[in-house]
Design an enzyme around this catalytic site. Structure first.
Site: not given
Ligand code: TEU
Length: 544
Positions: A210, A267
């Site tokens: 993420d 690994e």
């Molecule tokens: O998303 C991160 C992220 O960069 C998105 O929220 C992006 O800003 C957005 O798609 C732009 O339109 C991730 C996960 O996929 C999301 O569900 C989470 O809320 C977020 O991280 C926080 O962990």
């Protein structure tokens, strides 16, 4: 499962070469215990659908203990399963069952931030001198007592919250309940390496990482330059995008983390897929240079206008610069579904599958998001049904609930998702859209998608070159890999597929609009608007 070791330099694809990924949004896939929320045993029961569809890699969104401020992307314990979703034993069973079916399992690692409920953060905020203080990013207030700099949260408001007990601000690029971890702390590196090993030892095949573009922050915490004035902007996303994120996102140091993790993953023969939210193909190439992340998602396709030139431009440079390390997506739990974005109804569905077909021939790994195989559109929810903090906390900023409603499985109550009187988000789709109904109807969208995966699998490894065809202004976007051609009609009229020099003929292997006869006769091919084909080029005299 036999595990091939990927090369230390992952520029050579390993077991995931030619794989197709599938994203499961755990809360909305299948509910086994009737509490209205999807869970791991529910997923186990539905793995057969994924094997039947023909996907190879299943990515599960976070299932760890979490207070659910951001529906699991706020992790309170990285090495356990949230009782809401099941137990560690359920996860072990899920991995075993998936492997029996020939599926690999990838989990979601959230290393940019933890939950504020994580014991690390609880300790970190207890006092300024405790050993966990350095796990998070604490700064003194600005001279006027305000936040230390002008950084904004993705989810509205400043990226800093004052902790009254210790008198310092902590950083959160997302919700205040999601404090950012400090990747300049060696201890954080050690913790995450142990987390990776914990799951790889249990047989997990990899991680989707993420916010992989944001782990390190500028060491001096400089203000982000302003691209346009913030005054008058109320939409949280517009405000966030009004800053040039040169100091909070995309710091080059992040790559060190992935290089280190690659050694650990190697690994175990495991894959690392980055959620690499970047603006340009070059930035993606820099973040995924080959010795760190195996795959980086390209999100340019999430903002596509339906115009041939724009589609060509959005995918071509990435294919050239990032190649087999590209993760191709048109749908996710964060974005409006493609059938909706591309016009809704049959038009939107046709275009969505047309684009997916075009992406399936490019080097890299294509992904489907749950329900995409059914051609689902976004749900339209009432204000009192909304749950996403992006919208609930920023009225007027569109949230993500519309693409997160439960998966429709069959014609029974709650479309077979759950037996609960009330599900966490309402079941929106009709019984006729369900997996069962579409499996029974031989000409359904689901069967067309399944056939796409089948044809792609049968083609195996394609020629390494991607030769783009036709004029830049043509309404057909097309390329060939050796004698296999992929073409999409992104115009509003029927159009002839270009075949290049020597005017060779085409044998259509797959059409996104109809079930073609595998023994179809060679000839010129005309595409309907939104239609894509996979075809074999042959020379007009009959040979290949
Ligand atoms: O998303 C991160 C992220 O960069 C998105 O929220 C992006 O800003 C957005 O798609 C732009 O339109 C991730 C996960 O996929 C999301 O569900 C989470 O809320 C977020 O991280 C926080 O962990």
């Amino acid at each position: 499962m036999p595990q091939q070791q990927p090369d230390a330099d992952s520029s050579t694809p390993s077991w995931w070469a030619n794989s197709v990924g599938y994203q499961v949004y755990v809360r909305s896939f299948a509910d086994s215990d009737g509490d209205g929320i999807g869970d791991l045993p529910g997923i186990i029961d539905r793995l057969e659908h994924l094997a039947w569809l023909g996907v190879d890699v299943v990515w599960l969104t976070p299932f760890f203990p979490s207070p659910m401020a951001d529906f699991g992307y706020d992790v309170a314990d990285y090495t356990d399963v949230n009782p809401l979703f099941g137990s560690l034993a359920d996860m072990d069973r899920l991995i075993v069952r998936a492997h029996e079916l020939g599926l690999r399992v990838v989990a979601d690692l959230v290393p940019n931030h933890s939950s504020a409920d994580h014991r690390w953060f609880q300790a970190s905020k207890a006092d300024r001198t405790n050993p966990y203080r350095g796990y998070y990013i604490w700064r003194d207030p600005a001279p006027d007592g305000g936040p230390p700099n002008n950084w904004l949260s993705h989810f509205g408001g400043p990226a800093w919250t004052l902790d009254p007990t210790t008198g310092q601000y902590y950083l959160h690029l997302f919700l205040p309940e999601q404090p950012d971890l400090n990747w300049r702390s060696e201890a954080v590196h050690t913790e995450f390496e142990a987390i990776l090993r914990f799951w790889f030892e249990r047989g997990l095949d990899g991680f989707r990482i993420d916010v992989a573009h944001a782990l390190y922050k500028d060491a001096e915490f400089r203000d982000n330059p302003l691209l346009r004035p913030l005054e008058g902007l109320t939409n949280a996303r517009d405000r966030f995008e009004s800053l040039d994120h040169c100091y909070d996102l995309l710091q080059p140091e992040s790559h060190h983390i992935f290089r280190q993790w690659r050694k650990v993953a190697a690994e175990y023969g495991a894959i690392l897929i980055g959620e690499t939210y970047v603006g340009t193909p070059r930035q993606l190439a820099e973040l995924v240079p080959g010795d760190g992340l195996d795959i980086g998602f390209w999100f340019g396709t999430m903002k596509l206008r339906w115009e041939a030139a724009h589609i060509r431009e959005t995918i071509r440079e990435v294919a050239e610069l990032v190649g087999h390390r590209t993760g191709w997506v048109t749908s996710s739990h964060d974005d409006s579904r493609p059938a909706t974005r591309f016009g809704g109804g049959d038009l939107g569905r046709d275009r969505s599958l047309g684009l997916t077909t075009l992406l399936f021939g490019l080097p890299g790994m294509p992904f489907l998001y749950q329900g995409q195989e059914l051609g689902l559109e976004d749900a339209v929810l009432r204000p009192d049904q909304l749950t996403d903090p992006v919208e609930v906390r920023n009225p007027g900023t569109p949230g993500r609930d519309g693409c997160r409603t439960p998966m429709p499985w069959d014609r029974s109550e709650n479309a077979g998702f759950s037996t609960a009187a009330k599900t966490w988000l309402p079941v929106w789709h009709s019984p006729e859209e369900s997996a069962q109904a579409q499996r029974e109807a031989e000409t359904s969208h689901l069967h067309l998608v399944r056939r796409l995966l089948d044809v792609r699998r049968q083609l195996g490894t394609l020629d390494s070159t991607v030769e783009w065809m036709g004029a830049d202004e043509a309404s057909i976007v097309a390329y060939r890999r050796g004698d296999v051609l992929f073409a999409l009609n992104a115009g509003d009229d029927c159009a002839l597929v270009p075949t290049g020099a020597g005017d060779p003929t085409l044998v259509v292997l797959y059409s996104s609009r109809s079930f073609v006869d595998p023994a179809s006769t060679p000839g010129p091919v005309t595409l309907q608007p939104g239609e894509a084909v996979i075809a074999r080029l042959g020379d007009p005299a009959g040979g290949r």
